[in-house]
Enzyme design. Structure first.
Site, PDB file in Angstrom:
ATOM      1  N   ARG A 295      -8.491   3.644  13.115  1.00 56.49           N
ATOM      2  CA  ARG A 295      -7.588   4.765  13.411  1.00 56.49           C
ATOM      3  C   ARG A 295      -7.052   4.746  14.826  1.00 56.49           C
ATOM      4  O   ARG A 295      -5.935   5.219  15.076  1.00 56.49           O
ATOM      5  CB  ARG A 295      -8.308   6.095  13.152  1.00 56.49           C
ATOM      6  CG  ARG A 295      -8.783   6.288  11.731  1.00 56.49           C
ATOM      7  CD  ARG A 295      -7.654   6.180  10.750  1.00 56.49           C
ATOM      8  NE  ARG A 295      -8.091   6.471   9.379  1.00 56.49           N
ATOM      9  CZ  ARG A 295      -7.318   6.316   8.318  1.00 56.49           C
ATOM     10  NH1 ARG A 295      -6.076   5.863   8.453  1.00 56.49           N
ATOM     11  NH2 ARG A 295      -7.774   6.574   7.118  1.00 56.49           N
TER      12      ARG A 295
ATOM     13  N   ASP B  82       0.851  -1.194   0.000  1.00 51.42           N
ATOM     14  CA  ASP B  82       0.000   0.000   0.000  1.00 51.42           C
ATOM     15  C   ASP B  82       0.886   1.243   0.000  1.00 51.42           C
ATOM     16  O   ASP B  82       1.711   1.426   0.907  1.00 51.42           O
ATOM     17  CB  ASP B  82      -0.918  -0.017   1.229  1.00 51.42           C
ATOM     18  CG  ASP B  82      -2.021   1.030   1.120  1.00 51.42           C
ATOM     19  OD1 ASP B  82      -2.311   1.502   0.001  1.00 51.42           O
ATOM     20  OD2 ASP B  82      -2.605   1.380   2.172  1.00 51.42           O
TER      21      ASP B  82
ATOM     22  N   HIS C  57      -3.570  13.915   1.130  1.00 51.54           N
ATOM     23  CA  HIS C  57      -3.796  12.948   2.212  1.00 51.54           C
ATOM     24  C   HIS C  57      -2.592  12.920   3.167  1.00 51.54           C
ATOM     25  O   HIS C  57      -2.767  12.911   4.391  1.00 51.54           O
ATOM     26  CB  HIS C  57      -4.041  11.558   1.608  1.00 51.54           C
ATOM     27  CG  HIS C  57      -4.167  10.464   2.624  1.00 51.54           C
ATOM     28  ND1 HIS C  57      -5.232  10.374   3.499  1.00 51.54           N
ATOM     29  CD2 HIS C  57      -3.354   9.412   2.919  1.00 51.54           C
ATOM     30  CE1 HIS C  57      -5.074   9.308   4.271  1.00 51.54           C
ATOM     31  NE2 HIS C  57      -3.941   8.709   3.944  1.00 51.54           N
TER      32      HIS C  57
ATOM     33  N   THR D 240      -9.533  -5.672   3.564  1.00 49.83           N
ATOM     34  CA  THR D 240      -9.351  -4.713   2.475  1.00 49.83           C
ATOM     35  C   THR D 240     -10.278  -5.181   1.356  1.00 49.83           C
ATOM     36  O   THR D 240     -10.253  -6.362   1.013  1.00 49.83           O
ATOM     37  CB  THR D 240      -7.881  -4.730   1.980  1.00 49.83           C
ATOM     38  OG1 THR D 240      -7.018  -4.487   3.089  1.00 49.83           O
ATOM     39  CG2 THR D 240      -7.643  -3.679   0.902  1.00 49.83           C
TER      40      THR D 240
ATOM     41  N   GLU E  22     -10.839   3.959   3.450  1.00 43.04           N
ATOM     42  CA  GLU E  22      -9.858   4.751   2.699  1.00 43.04           C
ATOM     43  C   GLU E  22     -10.141   4.573   1.223  1.00 43.04           C
ATOM     44  O   GLU E  22     -10.117   3.443   0.715  1.00 43.04           O
ATOM     45  CB  GLU E  22      -8.419   4.317   3.007  1.00 43.04           C
ATOM     46  CG  GLU E  22      -7.913   4.893   4.318  1.00 43.04           C
ATOM     47  CD  GLU E  22      -6.421   4.670   4.568  1.00 43.04           C
ATOM     48  OE1 GLU E  22      -5.806   5.488   5.274  1.00 43.04           O
ATOM     49  OE2 GLU E  22      -5.879   3.688   4.050  1.00 43.04           O
TER      50      GLU E  22
ATOM     51  N   GLU F 134      -9.245   4.291  -2.241  1.00 44.94           N
ATOM     52  CA  GLU F 134      -8.024   3.999  -2.998  1.00 44.94           C
ATOM     53  C   GLU F 134      -8.378   3.305  -4.296  1.00 44.94           C
ATOM     54  O   GLU F 134      -9.495   2.814  -4.479  1.00 44.94           O
ATOM     55  CB  GLU F 134      -7.089   3.071  -2.199  1.00 44.94           C
ATOM     56  CG  GLU F 134      -6.670   3.610  -0.846  1.00 44.94           C
ATOM     57  CD  GLU F 134      -5.418   2.939  -0.278  1.00 44.94           C
ATOM     58  OE1 GLU F 134      -4.607   2.406  -1.062  1.00 44.94           O
ATOM     59  OE2 GLU F 134      -5.276   2.951   0.952  1.00 44.94           O
TER      60      GLU F 134
ATOM     61  N   THR G 100      -4.629   6.500  -0.066  1.00 44.14           N
ATOM     62  CA  THR G 100      -5.888   7.238  -0.047  1.00 44.14           C
ATOM     63  C   THR G 100      -5.829   8.402  -1.035  1.00 44.14           C
ATOM     64  O   THR G 100      -4.865   9.175  -1.022  1.00 44.14           O
ATOM     65  CB  THR G 100      -6.134   7.767   1.378  1.00 44.14           C
ATOM     66  OG1 THR G 100      -6.027   6.662   2.258  1.00 44.14           O
ATOM     67  CG2 THR G 100      -7.497   8.416   1.505  1.00 44.14           C
TER      68      THR G 100
ATOM     69  N   GLU H 247      -9.914  12.389   7.692  1.00 41.32           N
ATOM     70  CA  GLU H 247      -9.770  13.753   7.163  1.00 41.32           C
ATOM     71  C   GLU H 247     -11.107  14.489   7.131  1.00 41.32           C
ATOM     72  O   GLU H 247     -11.180  15.668   7.483  1.00 41.32           O
ATOM     73  CB  GLU H 247      -9.197  13.706   5.747  1.00 41.32           C
ATOM     74  CG  GLU H 247      -7.781  13.191   5.665  1.00 41.32           C
ATOM     75  CD  GLU H 247      -7.382  12.904   4.219  1.00 41.32           C
ATOM     76  OE1 GLU H 247      -6.988  13.843   3.516  1.00 41.32           O
ATOM     77  OE2 GLU H 247      -7.489  11.732   3.792  1.00 41.32           O
TER      78      GLU H 247
ATOM     79  N   PHE I 124       1.263   5.645  -0.549  1.00 46.23           N
ATOM     80  CA  PHE I 124       0.836   6.812   0.251  1.00 46.23           C
ATOM     81  C   PHE I 124       1.038   8.022  -0.667  1.00 46.23           C
ATOM     82  O   PHE I 124       1.789   8.912  -0.357  1.00 46.23           O
ATOM     83  CB  PHE I 124       1.759   6.834   1.483  1.00 46.23           C
ATOM     84  CG  PHE I 124       1.460   7.816   2.578  1.00 46.23           C
ATOM     85  CD1 PHE I 124       0.179   8.058   3.041  1.00 46.23           C
ATOM     86  CD2 PHE I 124       2.513   8.485   3.222  1.00 46.23           C
ATOM     87  CE1 PHE I 124      -0.056   8.932   4.091  1.00 46.23           C
ATOM     88  CE2 PHE I 124       2.295   9.365   4.268  1.00 46.23           C
ATOM     89  CZ  PHE I 124       0.997   9.579   4.700  1.00 46.23           C
TER      90      PHE I 124
ATOM     91  N   ASP J 226      -9.266   0.464   1.697  1.00 42.54           N
ATOM     92  CA  ASP J 226      -8.305   0.018   2.710  1.00 42.54           C
ATOM     93  C   ASP J 226      -8.858   0.392   4.082  1.00 42.54           C
ATOM     94  O   ASP J 226      -8.427   1.368   4.707  1.00 42.54           O
ATOM     95  CB  ASP J 226      -6.946   0.692   2.447  1.00 42.54           C
ATOM     96  CG  ASP J 226      -5.903   0.277   3.458  1.00 42.54           C
ATOM     97  OD1 ASP J 226      -6.032  -0.812   4.036  1.00 42.54           O
ATOM     98  OD2 ASP J 226      -4.941   1.051   3.659  1.00 42.54           O
TER      99      ASP J 226
ATOM    100  N   LYS K 222      -4.826  -2.068   9.951  1.00 42.39           N
ATOM    101  CA  LYS K 222      -5.142  -2.130   8.520  1.00 42.39           C
ATOM    102  C   LYS K 222      -5.451  -3.556   8.054  1.00 42.39           C
ATOM    103  O   LYS K 222      -6.105  -3.736   7.033  1.00 42.39           O
ATOM    104  CB  LYS K 222      -3.935  -1.647   7.693  1.00 42.39           C
ATOM    105  CG  LYS K 222      -3.470  -0.227   8.003  1.00 42.39           C
ATOM    106  CD  LYS K 222      -4.274   0.771   7.223  1.00 42.39           C
ATOM    107  CE  LYS K 222      -3.667   2.161   7.350  1.00 42.39           C
ATOM    108  NZ  LYS K 222      -4.468   3.144   6.599  1.00 42.39           N
TER     109      LYS K 222
ATOM    110  N   ARG L 208       0.652  14.150  13.753  1.00 46.33           N
ATOM    111  CA  ARG L 208       1.955  14.638  14.232  1.00 46.33           C
ATOM    112  C   ARG L 208       2.026  16.149  14.404  1.00 46.33           C
ATOM    113  O   ARG L 208       3.044  16.691  14.784  1.00 46.33           O
ATOM    114  CB  ARG L 208       3.071  14.166  13.288  1.00 46.33           C
ATOM    115  CG  ARG L 208       3.267  12.654  13.315  1.00 46.33           C
ATOM    116  CD  ARG L 208       4.251  12.153  12.280  1.00 46.33           C
ATOM    117  NE  ARG L 208       3.715  12.180  10.928  1.00 46.33           N
ATOM    118  CZ  ARG L 208       2.910  11.233  10.411  1.00 46.33           C
ATOM    119  NH1 ARG L 208       2.582  10.196  11.139  1.00 46.33           N
ATOM    120  NH2 ARG L 208       2.442  11.328   9.182  1.00 46.33           N
TER     121      ARG L 208
ATOM    122  N   GLN M 110      -4.361   2.041  14.825  1.00 51.25           N
ATOM    123  CA  GLN M 110      -3.245   2.546  14.012  1.00 51.25           C
ATOM    124  C   GLN M 110      -2.416   3.581  14.769  1.00 51.25           C
ATOM    125  O   GLN M 110      -1.185   3.516  14.795  1.00 51.25           O
ATOM    126  CB  GLN M 110      -3.811   3.171  12.719  1.00 51.25           C
ATOM    127  CG  GLN M 110      -2.759   3.751  11.798  1.00 51.25           C
ATOM    128  CD  GLN M 110      -3.367   4.455  10.584  1.00 51.25           C
ATOM    129  OE1 GLN M 110      -4.585   4.454  10.394  1.00 51.25           O
ATOM    130  NE2 GLN M 110      -2.538   5.055   9.762  1.00 51.25           N
TER     131      GLN M 110
ATOM    132  N   TYR N 228       1.610   2.352  15.412  1.00 50.47           N
ATOM    133  CA  TYR N 228       2.389   2.522  14.176  1.00 50.47           C
ATOM    134  C   TYR N 228       3.824   2.998  14.373  1.00 50.47           C
ATOM    135  O   TYR N 228       4.612   2.949  13.421  1.00 50.47           O
ATOM    136  CB  TYR N 228       1.643   3.406  13.176  1.00 50.47           C
ATOM    137  CG  TYR N 228       1.827   4.902  13.333  1.00 50.47           C
ATOM    138  CD1 TYR N 228       1.184   5.602  14.352  1.00 50.47           C
ATOM    139  CD2 TYR N 228       2.631   5.619  12.458  1.00 50.47           C
ATOM    140  CE1 TYR N 228       1.333   6.966  14.475  1.00 50.47           C
ATOM    141  CE2 TYR N 228       2.803   6.989  12.587  1.00 50.47           C
ATOM    142  CZ  TYR N 228       2.149   7.653  13.594  1.00 50.47           C
ATOM    143  OH  TYR N 228       2.317   9.008  13.719  1.00 50.47           O
TER     144      TYR N 228
END
Ligand SMILES: O=C(O)/C=C/C(=O)CC(=O)CC(=O)O
Ligand SMILES: [Ca+2]
Ligand SMILES: [Mg+2]
Length: 421
Positions: free
Chosen positions: A242, A131, A138, A262, A204, A206, A355, A369, A133, A238, A258, A147, A245, A249
């Protein structure tokens, strides 16, 4: 151009003769076995029946048994010349002016099945799934949420298509229920980490590329050759927990948040069918290293939308509209990068794009988001959502708009069902 078939195809159909996506289906009859087919209007053309009638008569496909298989791996592994031969054979066979199938009622009876009378299965046996990114919007939004706003996108993101090795065993075909995962979430204060059903299940938006011919271990695929290793695209959800995750992570990336499921759409739309809808990819600044520089850098103009049918409600609501052409890194750059260390790809491997969020809030590709991590609930008809509840059904649609016709992907949907007690 709209190619005309003897089968009636509505202008809104995703499956005109210009498309001819490949899938694996099983007729709704006791004892029937999975086999390859292509979609045409509201029908599936059974490729095992076409092969048995010796109608694949071109030099590359005359002797192959790739249409008598329970998956498309051997066909996609044959490569572009064979794909082109199959497409030319099938477009001719289904055209309005060709009598072979049109005027043969017995053959039509065996080979053309109403879509409502078949069950769609996973189109390929997926050995490995990666997968990426690749949407900058996104990456920026996730970085800000997880972060903070100071440096939302890490410096490396602009130099290479970031990805993680994802889980192939839990990829399911559209229509399969998704069981809410259980797992650990962040501790609050001095307490132990939370354990229980995830409270932040998300989708997600995708798409995913299906790998055709692979490469030998220790060899690389040149970025300008990479499109010959990609058979086509599917829609992909996907699903992401959250809370799981966010806690797990660091430092190795996504894992149980995840891998619980899927979903992919059943029909693989070939790059050959998408070619009329190719468009220029975004300009990359800084310019990437030479091995990622393409002679022509192509995206595709594929409109994408996500609908949620909240548990207990009759109607679905559109929650976002995006487009494949928002991707910063192209699928050919992803493939070249994946092999630059000598990693071997195999037919049927799957690459998620990541995503696909656009720049505007109405085009964000996940609830993380769209609701800004649950801070801004979405209103859906008579109710609201931050994340998904049990019984909610999420459906993706994707299509290219031609002049009076569509080349589409059908639907990719799944419903969240409760965690086991
Ligand atoms: O920014 C992060 O920490 C990760 C965010 C994701 O969930 C990324 C992911 O699954 C890849 C993608 O869909 O773009
Ligand atoms: Ca993802
Ligand atoms: Mg997943």
């Amino acid at each position: 151009m709209v190619l005309k078939s003897f089968i009636e195809v509505e202008p809104e159909s995703h499956f005109p003769l210009d498309n001819l996506p490949y899938g694996i289906f099983k007729p709704d009859e006791p004892g029937s076995v999975p086999r390859p087919g292509v979609a045409i209007g509201n029908y599936v053309l059974d490729l095992s029946a076409i092969a048995s009638a010796c109608l694949f008569d071109g030099p590359l496909l005359k002797k192959t048994d790739c249409f008598n298989q329970p998956n498309l791996n051997s066909f996609v592994g044959l490569g572009r010349p064979a794909w082109k031969e199959a497409r030319a054979t099938l477009q001719k066979l289904l055209s309005a002016t060709e009598p072979i199938l049109r005027d043969n009622a017995d053959l039509r009876q065996i080979a053309l099945l109403p879509m409502d009378n078949v069950q769609m299965l996973l189109p390929v046996a997926i050995g490995d799934y990666t997968d990426f990114f690749s949407s900058m919007h996104h990456a920026k939004n996730c970085g800000t949420i997880f972060r903070g706003p100071e440096n939302p996108i890490n410096l490396n993101w602009f130099h290479l298509p970031i990805a993680y090795h994802a889980r192939a065993s839990s990829i399911v075909v559209s229509g399969t229920d998704i069981i809410r995962p259980r797992g650990q979430g962040h501790p609050t204060g001095n307490s132990a980490p939370y354990f229980g059903p995830s409270r932040k299940v998300d989708f997600e938006l995708e798409m995913a590329a299906v790998v055709g011919p692979g490469n030998e271990l220790g060899t690389t695929v040149d970025v300008n050759e990479a499109s010959n290793h990609i058979f086509g695209l599917v829609l992909m959800n996907d699903w992401s927990a959250r809370d799981i995750q966010a806690w797990e992570y660091v430092p190795l990336g996504p894992f149980l948040g995840k891998s619980f499921g899927t979903t992919i759409s059943p029909w693989i739309v070939t790059l050959d069918a998408l070619e009329p809808f190719s468009c220029e990819a975004p300009k990359q600044n800084p310019s990437p290293l030479t091995y990622l520089v393409e002679k022509t850098s192509r995206n595709y103009d594929i409109s994408l939308e996500v609908l949620i049918k909240p548990s207990g409600q009759a109607d679905s609501c559109v929650v976002t509209r995006s487009n494949f052409n928002h991707l910063y890194w192209t699928i050919t750059q992803q493939l070249a990068h994946h092999t630059i260390n000598g990693c071997n790809l195999r037919p049927g491997d799957l690459f998620g794009t990541g995503t696909i969020s656009g720049p505007e809030p109405e085009s964000y590709g996940c609830l993380l988001e769209l609701t800004w991590n649950g801070q801004k609930p979405l209103s859906l008809g008579g109710t609201t959502r931050t994340f998904l509840e049990d019984g909610d059904e999420v459906t993706f649609f994707g299509y290219c708009q031609g002049n009076g016709y569509k080349v589409g992907f059908g639907r990719c949907s799944g419903k969240i069902v409760p965690s086991p007690q």
